[in-house]
Design a protein around this motif. Structure first.
Motif, PDB file in Angstrom:
ATOM      1  N   GLU A  63       0.935  -1.267  -0.016  1.00  0.00           N
ATOM      2  CA  GLU A  63       0.038   0.095   0.024  1.00  0.00           C
ATOM      3  C   GLU A  63       0.925   1.267   0.031  1.00  0.00           C
ATOM      4  O   GLU A  63       1.580   1.541   1.244  1.00  0.00           O
ATOM      5  CB  GLU A  63      -0.890   0.046   1.205  1.00  0.00           C
ATOM      6  N   VAL A  64       0.784   2.062  -1.082  1.00  0.00           N
ATOM      7  CA  VAL A  64       1.677   3.282  -1.376  1.00  0.00           C
ATOM      8  C   VAL A  64       0.834   4.300  -0.959  1.00  0.00           C
ATOM      9  O   VAL A  64      -0.060   4.657  -1.243  1.00  0.00           O
ATOM     10  CB  VAL A  64       1.995   3.166  -2.446  1.00  0.00           C
ATOM     11  N   PRO A  65       1.531   5.392   0.003  1.00  0.00           N
ATOM     12  CA  PRO A  65       0.780   6.541   0.481  1.00  0.00           C
ATOM     13  C   PRO A  65       0.654   7.532  -0.691  1.00  0.00           C
ATOM     14  O   PRO A  65       1.695   7.597  -1.301  1.00  0.00           O
ATOM     15  CB  PRO A  65       1.876   6.963   1.560  1.00  0.00           C
ATOM     16  N   ARG A  66      -0.298   8.030  -0.918  1.00  0.00           N
ATOM     17  CA  ARG A  66      -0.758   8.711  -2.367  1.00  0.00           C
ATOM     18  C   ARG A  66      -0.392  10.078  -1.938  1.00  0.00           C
ATOM     19  O   ARG A  66      -0.623  11.110  -2.809  1.00  0.00           O
ATOM     20  CB  ARG A  66      -2.088   8.485  -2.708  1.00  0.00           C
ATOM     21  N   SER A  67      -0.297  10.633  -0.660  1.00  0.00           N
ATOM     22  CA  SER A  67       0.127  11.951  -0.517  1.00  0.00           C
ATOM     23  C   SER A  67       0.977  12.150   0.626  1.00  0.00           C
ATOM     24  O   SER A  67       1.105  11.295   1.377  1.00  0.00           O
ATOM     25  CB  SER A  67      -1.447  12.944  -0.261  1.00  0.00           C
ATOM     26  N   ALA A  83      -1.009  11.208   3.532  1.00  0.00           N
ATOM     27  CA  ALA A  83      -1.250   9.854   3.825  1.00  0.00           C
ATOM     28  C   ALA A  83      -0.179   9.307   4.445  1.00  0.00           C
ATOM     29  O   ALA A  83      -0.169   8.098   5.207  1.00  0.00           O
ATOM     30  CB  ALA A  83      -1.733   9.096   2.754  1.00  0.00           C
ATOM     31  N   ARG A 126       9.077   2.523  -8.897  1.00  0.00           N
ATOM     32  CA  ARG A 126       8.057   3.249  -9.332  1.00  0.00           C
ATOM     33  C   ARG A 126       8.269   4.698  -8.834  1.00  0.00           C
ATOM     34  O   ARG A 126       8.997   4.816  -7.815  1.00  0.00           O
ATOM     35  CB  ARG A 126       6.875   2.652  -8.810  1.00  0.00           C
ATOM     36  N   LEU A 161       5.907   8.196  -7.706  1.00  0.00           N
ATOM     37  CA  LEU A 161       4.486   8.696  -7.530  1.00  0.00           C
ATOM     38  C   LEU A 161       4.606  10.186  -7.173  1.00  0.00           C
ATOM     39  O   LEU A 161       5.289  10.726  -6.207  1.00  0.00           O
ATOM     40  CB  LEU A 161       3.711   8.092  -6.254  1.00  0.00           C
ATOM     41  N   PRO A 166       2.930  13.104  -5.135  1.00  0.00           N
ATOM     42  CA  PRO A 166       1.933  13.156  -4.171  1.00  0.00           C
ATOM     43  C   PRO A 166       0.686  13.913  -4.669  1.00  0.00           C
ATOM     44  O   PRO A 166       0.786  15.041  -5.158  1.00  0.00           O
ATOM     45  CB  PRO A 166       2.700  13.544  -2.871  1.00  0.00           C
ATOM     46  N   SER A 167      -0.579  13.504  -4.366  1.00  0.00           N
ATOM     47  CA  SER A 167      -1.727  14.289  -4.782  1.00  0.00           C
ATOM     48  C   SER A 167      -1.785  15.562  -4.148  1.00  0.00           C
ATOM     49  O   SER A 167      -2.806  16.328  -4.833  1.00  0.00           O
ATOM     50  CB  SER A 167      -2.964  13.213  -4.348  1.00  0.00           C
ATOM     51  N   HIS A 196       3.562  18.476  -5.160  1.00  0.00           N
ATOM     52  CA  HIS A 196       4.934  17.981  -5.323  1.00  0.00           C
ATOM     53  C   HIS A 196       5.594  19.171  -5.742  1.00  0.00           C
ATOM     54  O   HIS A 196       5.322  19.956  -6.259  1.00  0.00           O
ATOM     55  CB  HIS A 196       4.879  16.809  -6.080  1.00  0.00           C
TER      56      HIS A 196
END
Length: 363
Positions: A158-162, A165, A259, A261, A263-264, A267
């Motif tokens: 489970e990757v923190p999206r922000s 998070a 990968r 990401l 952050p939502s 960034h």
């Protein structure tokens, strides 16, 4: 001092340094340089020496040398502090070597420009860049590199999206993250401190997140390659504040499980900044190289070398981007009292648990 140059702050120019800035007048002080004459002068100089904290010499050097035969590109890879120290030392000694100083430590580069170590140069190619990317016709941003979370997709479920998070995950299950985060050491890496400074200004819970990261006993590094190697090996699961370009290059060339990401919530987007030192021994070749970096062809070569070019970058494909702009605002990062206070707070968090903050300095 060249006409129109700003007085240096705290820098006493050498006679040699003053004399060597005079060619800048013919390089475009009025924006009307004869490019053919400059190219001929550059061929007489024979080389351009680049001090840089990146390893993208190949594609850029090959493209430039094909475009300008007779001018050899010589790269010397240093860390960002090394670039700064070398520019200052060579200027003061009157024995300059560097023709271009190029680094992602935007605040250190701006400080050098502010203190008079860069010479002015007007380039037609700069018109294709945002206004904030060119400061005082001396410092030029050449890339736009999103910064976010790089992670091991093979091992991290489970990757923190922000940022929010990630903070929540660190608070709810700190043992799961023990030793599993990696980041640039803000005490030893100028880029790492710049990221810390930006996070604490942009994110209301920036310090809460950084202190939670510190208490997780993260791996602290200066070279980005060391971070990526340990991320790939599984020693760490997530690299905090890593550039997309670095993570993407690693995924394509070393380990497909890496990968990235963005952050939502937000960034950062940083730029590498280049300038011509005022005492550059090959000023015409330096101008030619800087113009090439800003040109459409040079920017494409940066892309081939794994950097994201700034020319044509709109940010539309990168929602939530917060650009760190070239300019005097970056000088706050170098205020000694502010820096000391921030690093003391960071060290306190590292030491808040026995054995925490186990830094890994380099590979």
């Amino acid at each position: 001092m060249a006409i129109g140059a700003q007085p240096a702050v705290g820098v006493k120019p050498t006679r040699r340094g003053l004399l060597m800035t005079l060619p800048a007048l013919g390089l475009g002080g009025c924006g009307m340089a004869d490019e053919g004459w400059t190219a001929r002068a550059a061929r007489r100089e024979g080389e351009v020496v680049i001090y840089a904290n990146n390893d993208v010499a190949g594609a850029v050097a090959e493209g430039f040398e094909r475009r300008h035969p007779g001018v050899k590109v010589r790269f010397r890879e240093l860390n960002s502090v090394g670039v700064r120290d070398a520019v200052i030392a060579e200027d003061r000694s009157g024995k300059p070597i560097a023709d271009i100083a190029w680094s992602t430590a935007m605040d250190l580069q701006v400080k050098l420009v502010n203190d008079g170590y860069a010479q002015p140069v007007h380039l037609a190619e700069a018109a294709a860049f945002p206004r904030w990317a060119v400061w005082r016709n001396r410092g030029f941003a050449v890339t736009a590199e999103p910064v976010g979370f790089a992670y091991n997709g093979r091992l991290l479920g489970e990757v923190p999206r922000s940022h929010a998070a990630l903070l929540l995950s660190l608070q709810r299950d700190p043992s799961a993250w023990r030793g599993k985060l990696a980041l640039y050491d803000p005490e030893k890496s100028a880029v790492g401190f710049m990221y810390m400074s930006a996070d604490t200004q942009i994110y209301p819970q920036g310090w809460e997140l950084l202190e939670a990261i510190a208490r997780s006993r993260p791996g602290l590094y200066v070279p980005g390659g060391a971070i990526m190697r340990r991320l790939s090996s599984g020693e760490h699961l997530l690299a905090y504040n890593m550039t997309l370009t670095y993570a993407d290059w690693w995924a394509r060339n070393r380990d497909a499980s890496i990968r990235f990401l963005a952050p939502s919530d937000y960034h950062l987007v940083i730029s590498s900044v280049a300038f011509i030192p005022r005492a550059a021994p090959h000023p015409h070749a330096a101008r030619l190289f800087l113009a090439y970096l800003l040109s459409a062809e040079g920017q494409e070569k940066l892309r081939l070398g794994r950097l994201r070019p700034l020319r044509g970058y709109t940010g539309a494909e990168s929602p939530g981007a917060r650009h760190i702009r070239v300019g005097p605002g970056l000088l706050a990062n170098l205020d000694e009292m502010r820096r000391t206070s921030m690093l003391e707070r960071w060290r306190d968090a590292l030491q808040s648990q026995p054995g925490s903050g186990s830094a890994v300095g380099s590979d």
